[in-house]
Scaffold this motif. Structure first.
Motif, PDB file in Angstrom:
ATOM      1  N   SER A  49       0.849  -1.200   0.000  1.00  0.00           N
ATOM      2  CA  SER A  49       0.000   0.000   0.000  1.00  0.00           C
ATOM      3  C   SER A  49       0.880   1.244   0.000  1.00  0.00           C
ATOM      4  O   SER A  49       2.075   1.171   0.330  1.00  0.00           O
ATOM      5  N   THR A  50       0.275   2.376  -0.370  1.00  0.00           N
ATOM      6  CA  THR A  50       1.033   3.626  -0.392  1.00  0.00           C
ATOM      7  C   THR A  50       0.105   4.814  -0.130  1.00  0.00           C
ATOM      8  O   THR A  50      -1.103   4.746  -0.405  1.00  0.00           O
ATOM      9  N   VAL A  51       0.680   5.883   0.408  1.00  0.00           N
ATOM     10  CA  VAL A  51      -0.055   7.142   0.608  1.00  0.00           C
ATOM     11  C   VAL A  51       0.536   8.239  -0.266  1.00  0.00           C
ATOM     12  O   VAL A  51       0.301   9.417  -0.031  1.00  0.00           O
ATOM     13  N   SER A  52       1.285   7.862  -1.285  1.00  0.00           N
ATOM     14  CA  SER A  52       1.992   8.856  -2.086  1.00  0.00           C
ATOM     15  C   SER A  52       1.081   9.918  -2.703  1.00  0.00           C
ATOM     16  O   SER A  52       1.491  11.082  -2.822  1.00  0.00           O
ATOM     17  N   PRO A  53      -0.183   9.643  -3.102  1.00  0.00           N
ATOM     18  CA  PRO A  53      -1.029  10.723  -3.640  1.00  0.00           C
ATOM     19  C   PRO A  53      -1.269  11.855  -2.644  1.00  0.00           C
ATOM     20  O   PRO A  53      -1.458  12.998  -3.044  1.00  0.00           O
ATOM     21  N   ALA A  54      -1.232  11.532  -1.334  1.00  0.00           N
ATOM     22  CA  ALA A  54      -1.471  12.574  -0.334  1.00  0.00           C
ATOM     23  C   ALA A  54      -0.344  13.595  -0.283  1.00  0.00           C
ATOM     24  O   ALA A  54      -0.530  14.712   0.217  1.00  0.00           O
ATOM     25  N   LEU A  55       0.831  13.239  -0.815  1.00  0.00           N
ATOM     26  CA  LEU A  55       1.963  14.166  -0.775  1.00  0.00           C
ATOM     27  C   LEU A  55       1.746  15.394  -1.657  1.00  0.00           C
ATOM     28  O   LEU A  55       2.495  16.372  -1.557  1.00  0.00           O
ATOM     29  N   ALA A  56       0.744  15.370  -2.502  1.00  0.00           N
ATOM     30  CA  ALA A  56       0.425  16.557  -3.309  1.00  0.00           C
ATOM     31  C   ALA A  56      -0.016  17.729  -2.434  1.00  0.00           C
ATOM     32  O   ALA A  56      -0.011  18.881  -2.891  1.00  0.00           O
ATOM     33  N   VAL A  71       9.310  28.859  -2.529  1.00  0.00           N
ATOM     34  CA  VAL A  71       8.986  27.914  -1.451  1.00  0.00           C
ATOM     35  C   VAL A  71       8.079  26.781  -1.937  1.00  0.00           C
ATOM     36  O   VAL A  71       8.388  25.603  -1.731  1.00  0.00           O
ATOM     37  N   PRO A  72       6.924  27.061  -2.590  1.00  0.00           N
ATOM     38  CA  PRO A  72       6.114  25.924  -3.073  1.00  0.00           C
ATOM     39  C   PRO A  72       6.836  25.107  -4.142  1.00  0.00           C
ATOM     40  O   PRO A  72       6.600  23.896  -4.250  1.00  0.00           O
ATOM     41  N   LEU A  73       7.715  25.742  -4.943  1.00  0.00           N
ATOM     42  CA  LEU A  73       8.467  24.979  -5.931  1.00  0.00           C
ATOM     43  C   LEU A  73       9.440  24.012  -5.255  1.00  0.00           C
ATOM     44  O   LEU A  73       9.554  22.840  -5.646  1.00  0.00           O
ATOM     45  N   ILE A  74      10.127  24.488  -4.233  1.00  0.00           N
ATOM     46  CA  ILE A  74      11.042  23.613  -3.490  1.00  0.00           C
ATOM     47  C   ILE A  74      10.261  22.513  -2.777  1.00  0.00           C
ATOM     48  O   ILE A  74      10.662  21.340  -2.757  1.00  0.00           O
ATOM     49  N   ALA A  75       9.126  22.900  -2.178  1.00  0.00           N
ATOM     50  CA  ALA A  75       8.299  21.902  -1.489  1.00  0.00           C
ATOM     51  C   ALA A  75       7.782  20.861  -2.475  1.00  0.00           C
ATOM     52  O   ALA A  75       7.711  19.664  -2.157  1.00  0.00           O
ATOM     53  N   GLY A  76       7.440  21.296  -3.697  1.00  0.00           N
ATOM     54  CA  GLY A  76       6.987  20.348  -4.705  1.00  0.00           C
ATOM     55  C   GLY A  76       8.081  19.385  -5.121  1.00  0.00           C
ATOM     56  O   GLY A  76       7.830  18.183  -5.315  1.00  0.00           O
ATOM     57  N   ALA A  77       9.318  19.907  -5.246  1.00  0.00           N
ATOM     58  CA  ALA A  77      10.438  19.025  -5.576  1.00  0.00           C
ATOM     59  C   ALA A  77      10.664  18.000  -4.466  1.00  0.00           C
ATOM     60  O   ALA A  77      10.929  16.815  -4.730  1.00  0.00           O
ATOM     61  N   PHE A  78      10.546  18.450  -3.226  1.00  0.00           N
ATOM     62  CA  PHE A  78      10.698  17.524  -2.090  1.00  0.00           C
ATOM     63  C   PHE A  78       9.595  16.464  -2.114  1.00  0.00           C
ATOM     64  O   PHE A  78       9.858  15.269  -1.899  1.00  0.00           O
ATOM     65  N   ALA A  79       8.351  16.892  -2.392  1.00  0.00           N
ATOM     66  CA  ALA A  79       7.245  15.932  -2.438  1.00  0.00           C
ATOM     67  C   ALA A  79       7.442  14.926  -3.569  1.00  0.00           C
ATOM     68  O   ALA A  79       7.159  13.727  -3.404  1.00  0.00           O
ATOM     69  N   ALA A  80       7.950  15.394  -4.720  1.00  0.00           N
ATOM     70  CA  ALA A  80       8.203  14.471  -5.836  1.00  0.00           C
ATOM     71  C   ALA A  80       9.270  13.449  -5.457  1.00  0.00           C
ATOM     72  O   ALA A  80       9.153  12.251  -5.797  1.00  0.00           O
ATOM     73  N   ALA A  81      10.313  13.908  -4.741  1.00  0.00           N
ATOM     74  CA  ALA A  81      11.341  12.979  -4.290  1.00  0.00           C
ATOM     75  C   ALA A  81      10.759  11.947  -3.324  1.00  0.00           C
ATOM     76  O   ALA A  81      11.114  10.754  -3.366  1.00  0.00           O
ATOM     77  N   ALA A  95       2.510   0.563 -10.818  1.00  0.00           N
ATOM     78  CA  ALA A  95       3.311   1.733 -11.168  1.00  0.00           C
ATOM     79  C   ALA A  95       2.453   2.929 -11.536  1.00  0.00           C
ATOM     80  O   ALA A  95       2.847   4.083 -11.301  1.00  0.00           O
ATOM     81  N   ASP A  96       1.268   2.660 -12.128  1.00  0.00           N
ATOM     82  CA  ASP A  96       0.448   3.800 -12.541  1.00  0.00           C
ATOM     83  C   ASP A  96      -0.045   4.617 -11.341  1.00  0.00           C
ATOM     84  O   ASP A  96      -0.323   5.808 -11.455  1.00  0.00           O
ATOM     85  N   VAL A  97      -0.133   3.993 -10.160  1.00  0.00           N
ATOM     86  CA  VAL A  97      -0.509   4.739  -8.960  1.00  0.00           C
ATOM     87  C   VAL A  97       0.571   5.753  -8.607  1.00  0.00           C
ATOM     88  O   VAL A  97       0.309   6.920  -8.307  1.00  0.00           O
ATOM     89  N   HIS A  98       1.838   5.297  -8.669  1.00  0.00           N
ATOM     90  CA  HIS A  98       2.941   6.208  -8.372  1.00  0.00           C
ATOM     91  C   HIS A  98       3.065   7.299  -9.433  1.00  0.00           C
ATOM     92  O   HIS A  98       3.352   8.462  -9.115  1.00  0.00           O
ATOM     93  N   VAL A  99       2.850   6.945 -10.684  1.00  0.00           N
ATOM     94  CA  VAL A  99       2.908   7.950 -11.751  1.00  0.00           C
ATOM     95  C   VAL A  99       1.811   8.994 -11.563  1.00  0.00           C
ATOM     96  O   VAL A  99       2.042  10.204 -11.710  1.00  0.00           O
ATOM     97  N   ALA A 100       0.617   8.533 -11.231  1.00  0.00           N
ATOM     98  CA  ALA A 100      -0.481   9.474 -10.993  1.00  0.00           C
ATOM     99  C   ALA A 100      -0.174  10.402  -9.815  1.00  0.00           C
ATOM    100  O   ALA A 100      -0.458  11.603  -9.849  1.00  0.00           O
ATOM    101  N   ALA A 101       0.449   9.839  -8.755  1.00  0.00           N
ATOM    102  CA  ALA A 101       0.819  10.659  -7.607  1.00  0.00           C
ATOM    103  C   ALA A 101       1.857  11.704  -8.004  1.00  0.00           C
ATOM    104  O   ALA A 101       1.786  12.869  -7.584  1.00  0.00           O
ATOM    105  N   LEU A 102       2.830  11.310  -8.830  1.00  0.00           N
ATOM    106  CA  LEU A 102       3.858  12.246  -9.265  1.00  0.00           C
ATOM    107  C   LEU A 102       3.255  13.369 -10.108  1.00  0.00           C
ATOM    108  O   LEU A 102       3.600  14.547  -9.937  1.00  0.00           O
ATOM    109  N   ILE A 103       2.354  13.023 -11.013  1.00  0.00           N
ATOM    110  CA  ILE A 103       1.699  14.047 -11.835  1.00  0.00           C
ATOM    111  C   ILE A 103       0.896  15.012 -10.967  1.00  0.00           C
ATOM    112  O   ILE A 103       0.914  16.235 -11.174  1.00  0.00           O
ATOM    113  N   ALA A 104       0.196  14.472  -9.974  1.00  0.00           N
ATOM    114  CA  ALA A 104      -0.588  15.327  -9.079  1.00  0.00           C
ATOM    115  C   ALA A 104       0.312  16.293  -8.315  1.00  0.00           C
ATOM    116  O   ALA A 104      -0.008  17.477  -8.152  1.00  0.00           O
TER     117      ALA A 104
END
Length: 368
Positions: A49-56, A71-81, A95-104
């Motif tokens: 399981s994963t909560v990666s979509p919540a990192l948006a 600040v939001p740009l840096i925070a977004g880079a951190f969330a993507a990492a 994998a599509d779940v993680h890709v969707a989270a990254l796009i979000a």
């Protein structure tokens, strides 16, 4: 100095975090903590399981506490990492779940950065409007001397922290052949229209106070001038006083629907109630009556406070009004400047997020 201007915090001049109310800070800290806890739980619960979509939510929260686009740009880079790390830790998740989270995360990051830009532009616009409005109002409020005849005087004008629109608070003090004439009032409404009305009131007062021996007639001429104004639907609550130069003569006060002045004598404070009800200026014609001047016994050492409702209606976290008479009685200061400095510091401590309305205060003490 008899007169100071205390301005509330201006939009765009404070860091984003510092401008936030205390409750908002607590809520944002809780949101960040919740996301951090979710990420930790994700790492320890296994790969299924994963909560990666919540990192948006990370760049959104970051944008709420800053006025810097970075600040939001840096925070977004951190969330993507973080999304990438969770993808490695949760290989059983499609994998599509993680890709969707990254796009979000990327989409929300760009939107959060754009929102910061829009907020900055809006705050700069509000700051410019407020600065022009305050300059217009202060041009009307002449400096008041610290000593006028037998009176030691202090004045403060406090701009509200909550809005970019100013109010129509006004005051003046004139040494005339009939004694020292004092006016303090509050125009209905806010903005440049209120300042224009205040200008009319002050102009009429400065003329009639020097030529009209009857204080009640001064108030009635102010009322008539406002009632004749085009679009004169605005009214003005006001207090007028005449303080004679000689201590053995009583002062006079006319109250036109305004909060009553407070008289401090020997550590006790009493409200100076009008002899009868009187409407605000420009509304006297609706009642068909006249303004009446009441006597006011002012002795050497007495201190009288005039104020607008920006102070008396300030509220604490529970919505309780500021107890002005009790706080005024408890202040240790005796000179007018010290009284206003201590009083305003007390009000600032009482109100959690700053005054929500402009306030004018005038205090004087009769000297021997």
């Amino acid at each position: 100095m008899a007169e100071k201007a205390l301005l509330g915090p201006k939009p765009g001049l404070r860091p984003g975090w510092a401008r936030l109310p205390v409750r908002a800070r607590h809520l944002l800290v809780g949101a960040f903590a919740l996301l951090a806890a979710a990420a930790v739980v994700d790492l320890v619960t296994g790969p299924a399981s994963t909560v990666s979509p919540a990192l948006a939510a990370i760049p959104v929260l970051a944008g709420a506490v800053t006025r810097s686009v970075k600040v939001p740009l840096i925070a977004g880079a951190f969330a993507a990492a973080c999304v990438g790390l969770l993808a490695l830790a949760n290989r059983a998740v499609p994998a599509d779940v993680h890709v969707a989270a990254l796009i979000a995360v990327l989409a929300v990051t760009l939107a959060s950065a754009a929102n910061v830009v829009l907020v900055l532009a809006r705050e700069r616009e509000l700051l410019q409007v407020r600065t022009v409005s305050e300059a217009a109002q202060r041009a009307l409020l002449r400096p008041v001397a610290g000593r006028v005849g037998p009176l030691r005087v202090a004045v403060r004008y406090v701009a509200a922290a909550a809005e970019a629109r100013i109010g129509g608070d006004l005051y003046d003090l004139l040494d005339t052949p009939y004694g020292i004439r004092i006016l303090l009032g509050d125009v209905q409404g806010k903005g440049l229209a209120a300042v224009e009305t205040a200008a009319d009131v002050l102009g009429v007062f400065r003329d009639t106070a020097r030529t009209e021996p009857d204080l009640a007639r001064v108030a009635e001429r102010l009322d008539a001038a406002l009632a004749r104004r085009p679009g004169g639907e605005r009214f003005v609550t006001a207090v007028l006083l005449t303080v004679p130069h000689l201590a053995d003569q009583p002062a006079e006060v006319v109250n036109c629907g305004h909060p009553p002045p407070l008289l401090r004598r020997g550590g006790r404070v009493e409200a100076v109630e009008p002899p009868s009800f009187a409407p605000p200026l420009s509304l006297l014609g609706l009642t068909g009556g006249h303004y009446r001047a009441g006597p006011l016994d002012l002795r050497p050492g007495d201190l009288l406070l005039l104020y607008t409702d920006g102070v008396s209606e300030a509220r604490d976290r529970e919505g309780r009004f500021y107890p002005l008479p009790e706080r005024l009685a408890a202040l240790p200061a005796q000179d007018p400047d010290g009284v206003l400095d201590q009083l305003l510091a007390d009000v600032v401590g009482y109100v959690p997020d700053g005054l929500t309305d402009d306030a004018a205060l005038l205090v004087f003490r009769r000297e021997p």
